[in-house]
Scaffold this motif. Structure first.
Motif, PDB file in Angstrom:
ATOM      1  N   PRO A  78     -10.877 -18.610  29.915  1.00 15.39           N
ATOM      2  CA  PRO A  78     -10.633 -17.157  29.939  1.00 15.39           C
ATOM      3  C   PRO A  78     -11.878 -16.347  30.284  1.00 15.39           C
ATOM      4  N   ASN A  79     -13.052 -16.795  29.855  1.00 13.62           N
ATOM      5  CA  ASN A  79     -14.290 -16.111  30.257  1.00 13.62           C
ATOM      6  C   ASN A  79     -14.447 -16.170  31.766  1.00 13.62           C
ATOM      7  N   ALA A  80     -14.167 -17.353  32.346  1.00 11.85           N
ATOM      8  CA  ALA A  80     -14.278 -17.497  33.791  1.00 11.85           C
ATOM      9  C   ALA A  80     -13.280 -16.600  34.515  1.00 11.85           C
ATOM     10  N   VAL A  81     -12.102 -16.398  33.928  1.00 15.34           N
ATOM     11  CA  VAL A  81     -11.103 -15.511  34.540  1.00 15.34           C
ATOM     12  C   VAL A  81     -11.617 -14.078  34.570  1.00 15.34           C
ATOM     13  N   VAL A  82     -12.247 -13.640  33.481  1.00 13.21           N
ATOM     14  CA  VAL A  82     -12.814 -12.286  33.451  1.00 13.21           C
ATOM     15  C   VAL A  82     -13.964 -12.179  34.455  1.00 13.21           C
ATOM     16  N   PHE A  83     -14.781 -13.234  34.564  1.00 14.76           N
ATOM     17  CA  PHE A  83     -15.846 -13.249  35.576  1.00 14.76           C
ATOM     18  C   PHE A  83     -15.241 -13.064  36.969  1.00 14.76           C
ATOM     19  N   THR A  84     -14.145 -13.778  37.233  1.00 12.78           N
ATOM     20  CA  THR A  84     -13.495 -13.684  38.538  1.00 12.78           C
ATOM     21  C   THR A  84     -12.951 -12.283  38.783  1.00 12.78           C
ATOM     22  N   GLY A  85     -12.372 -11.682  37.741  1.00  9.06           N
ATOM     23  CA  GLY A  85     -11.897 -10.314  37.887  1.00  9.06           C
ATOM     24  C   GLY A  85     -13.026  -9.349  38.208  1.00  9.06           C
ATOM     25  N   SER A  86     -14.186  -9.558  37.597  1.00  6.49           N
ATOM     26  CA  SER A  86     -15.344  -8.715  37.902  1.00  6.49           C
ATOM     27  C   SER A  86     -15.803  -8.927  39.344  1.00  6.49           C
ATOM     28  N   TYR A  87     -15.716 -10.169  39.808  1.00  4.43           N
ATOM     29  CA  TYR A  87     -16.082 -10.481  41.190  1.00  4.43           C
ATOM     30  C   TYR A  87     -15.160  -9.766  42.175  1.00  4.43           C
ATOM     31  N   LEU A  88     -13.856  -9.809  41.930  1.00  9.30           N
ATOM     32  CA  LEU A  88     -12.902  -9.199  42.852  1.00  9.30           C
ATOM     33  C   LEU A  88     -13.039  -7.681  42.906  1.00  9.30           C
ATOM     34  N   LEU A  89     -13.512  -7.086  41.818  1.00  4.11           N
ATOM     35  CA  LEU A  89     -13.695  -5.632  41.798  1.00  4.11           C
ATOM     36  C   LEU A  89     -14.927  -5.186  42.576  1.00  4.11           C
ATOM     37  N   GLY A  90     -15.881  -6.104  42.796  1.00  2.73           N
ATOM     38  CA  GLY A  90     -17.068  -5.748  43.561  1.00  2.73           C
ATOM     39  C   GLY A  90     -18.377  -5.919  42.829  1.00  2.73           C
ATOM     40  N   PRO A  91     -18.512  -5.452  41.568  1.00  2.00           N
ATOM     41  CA  PRO A  91     -19.811  -5.574  40.893  1.00  2.00           C
ATOM     42  C   PRO A  91     -20.252  -7.024  40.702  1.00  2.00           C
ATOM     43  N   GLY A  92     -19.309  -7.919  40.477  1.00  2.00           N
ATOM     44  CA  GLY A  92     -19.641  -9.321  40.300  1.00  2.00           C
ATOM     45  C   GLY A  92     -20.222  -9.614  38.930  1.00  2.00           C
ATOM     46  N   PHE A  93     -20.983 -10.695  38.860  1.00  2.00           N
ATOM     47  CA  PHE A  93     -21.535 -11.126  37.582  1.00  2.00           C
ATOM     48  C   PHE A  93     -22.828 -11.885  37.825  1.00  2.00           C
ATOM     49  N   ALA A  94     -23.527 -12.164  36.735  1.00  2.00           N
ATOM     50  CA  ALA A  94     -24.792 -12.893  36.801  1.00  2.00           C
ATOM     51  C   ALA A  94     -24.632 -14.259  36.156  1.00  2.00           C
ATOM     52  N   VAL A  95     -25.319 -15.243  36.720  1.00  2.40           N
ATOM     53  CA  VAL A  95     -25.399 -16.569  36.109  1.00  2.40           C
ATOM     54  C   VAL A  95     -26.878 -16.866  35.915  1.00  2.40           C
ATOM     55  N   GLY A  96     -27.498 -16.045  35.118  1.00  2.70           N
ATOM     56  CA  GLY A  96     -28.929 -16.143  34.895  1.00  2.70           C
ATOM     57  C   GLY A  96     -29.618 -14.841  35.265  1.00  2.70           C
ATOM     58  N   VAL A  97     -30.822 -14.668  34.776  1.00  3.21           N
ATOM     59  CA  VAL A  97     -31.586 -13.451  35.046  1.00  3.21           C
ATOM     60  C   VAL A  97     -31.863 -13.328  36.546  1.00  3.21           C
ATOM     61  N   HIS A  98     -31.688 -12.089  37.067  1.00  2.00           N
ATOM     62  CA  HIS A  98     -31.958 -11.775  38.476  1.00  2.00           C
ATOM     63  C   HIS A  98     -31.077 -12.592  39.427  1.00  2.00           C
TER      64      HIS A  98
END
Length: 422
Positions: A263-283
């Motif tokens: 479910p966390n990955a699903v929310v990450f994917t939703g953030s990606y589709l909206l445009g802002p995306g997500f981070a997998v580590g600093v910077h």
């Protein structure tokens, strides 16, 4: 007023079977036991997984079953936002799969508690006449007390100076679960929700229904995109598992624990589709317009990440999906709450979409956290950006969907009127 209710709830509140002992059990006792049972339902599952994992790791050659129980209890606390420290490294990410399981248990037990105490308090006619009814608030408070009792005991027995989970965060998440899923379930189970809903304007109910349909539809889309991306690079995930050198038992437990983060990955994917995306580590950044990644830990779900570097041109068109989903969801929702007024259709869709965006922003805020040392202190969606983009995309999409469905319903109404006059 009682005509708004259905089934046994209507009969109980109308007074037909208020003397039935099944619906007049001791309110406080039943609610406290229901809250404790809801907490124990998921806690026992976590404890069982902890013990099984301890045994499968090395056939019990190291440690004791108590260690497995402690790990399971810490997992339960982690699902309630406690965070833990592992070898001095903070891990604050919330496994939303376990949290969703806890929410489901709260809903199911809360509904049963509501049914068991539905005979208490005034009947439907007296409630409709304005008489105060404290049945649901009292039951909800007692339900929360039972849930918190289990949480306190679990924390006292499982927490150590080395793991250092946060008790205030556990209390906060427990209150949130019981004040949302628990309270609503008790209201529905006792039949009060149907009465209260009668006083809510139809436009508000329609906007709420649109909100839930937009959020559900978008999460379903995000889950589908994630599963497709993961399946396309399933070989990488298999390679990661092989390099971990896990046995059959270890691999089974590790896979089950990994599933709690889907479910966390699903929310990450939703953030990606909206445009802002997500981070997998600093910077770092993963978005439709660019991917900048550093060294990644060996974790199977990361196989779904796009390749590092510039993205293909077609990924920019993914930004059109959120408003399209919102428009379709609002249009489907308005079939249940039809309207012939342009302002009502537009407002319901816009407000419903904006509320769905707000809820998605809250999910983005709790989906990430620290998962390791160094760069891995920051993993997750950019919550504020997701909130702004979601409210905008869902609000505009809902507005378009509401207007289009209003046009269709007005057209159908005119056609029906002309046929009736012929």
């Amino acid at each position: 007023m009682t005509s708004l209710l259905t089934g046994s709830a209507a009969a109980r509140l109308a007074g037909a079977d208020r003397s039935d002992p099944r619906h007049r059990r001791p309110l406080v006792l039943v609610a406290v036991l229901g809250g404790a049972s809801a907490a124990l339902a998921t806690l026992l599952i976590c404890l069982a997984v902890g013990v099984v994992g301890w045994f499968l790791a090395d056939a019990g050659a190291h440690g004791t079953p108590r260690d497995g129980l402690r790990v399971g209890a810490l997992g339960w606390l982690l699902a309630h936002g406690s965070g833990i420290h592992v070898d001095g490294v903070a891990v604050s990410v919330v496994p939303l799969g376990l949290t969703a399981l806890a929410a489901w248990a709260v809903w199911r037990l809360g509904h049963r508690v509501g049914d068991s105490v539905s005979g208490h308090g005034p009947d439907a006619d007296r409630i409709a006449d304005g008489e105060r009814d404290w049945t649901v608030p009292t039951a909800a408070a007692a339900f929360l007390a039972g849930y918190l009792l289990v949480a306190f005991v679990t924390f006292r027995l499982a927490a150590t100076a080395e793991t250092a989970p946060s008790l205030p965060r556990v209390v906060g998440w427990s209150v949130l679960l019981c004040a949302t899923f628990g309270l609503v379930a008790i209201s529905v189970g006792s039949g009060r929700a149907a009465i209260w809903a009668a006083f809510v304007p139809a436009s508000v109910r329609a906007a709420g229904a649109a909100c839930l349909r937009v959020l559900g539809g978008y999460l379903a889309l995000s889950a589908s995109v994630f599963l497709v991306a993961f399946a396309l690079d399933l070989g990488t995930a298999a390679n990661v598992m092989s390099r971990l050198h896990l046995g059959a038992g270890d691999g089974t437990v590790y896979t089950a624990l990994t599933a709690t983060l889907v479910p966390n990955a699903v929310v990450f994917t939703g953030s990606y589709l909206l445009g802002p995306g997500f981070a997998v580590g600093v910077h770092t950044l993963v978005s439709p317009t660019g991917v900048a990644l550093g060294p990644l830990p060996m974790f199977p779900l990361l196989a779904a990440l796009p390749a590092n570097g510039p993205t293909p041109g077609w990924t920019a068109y993914l930004l059109a999906l959120p408003p399209l989903v919102a428009a379709a969801a609002v249009a489907r929702s308005q079939r249940r709450y039809p309207t012939l007024r342009w302002d009502h259709g537009a407002l319901r869709g816009c407000v419903g979409g904006a509320l769905a965006g707000l809820l998605l922003g809250l999910l983005a805020a709790v989906a990430g956290g620290a998962v390791g040392p160094g760069r891995m202190r920051e993993v997750g969606p950019f919550a504020f950006d997701v909130l702004v983009h979601a409210i905008t995309a869902f609000g505009l999409g809902g507005l378009v969907g509401g207007v289009l469905m209003t046009w269709w319903q007005r057209r159908a109404h005119r056609s029906a009127s002309l046929e009736s006059t012929v």
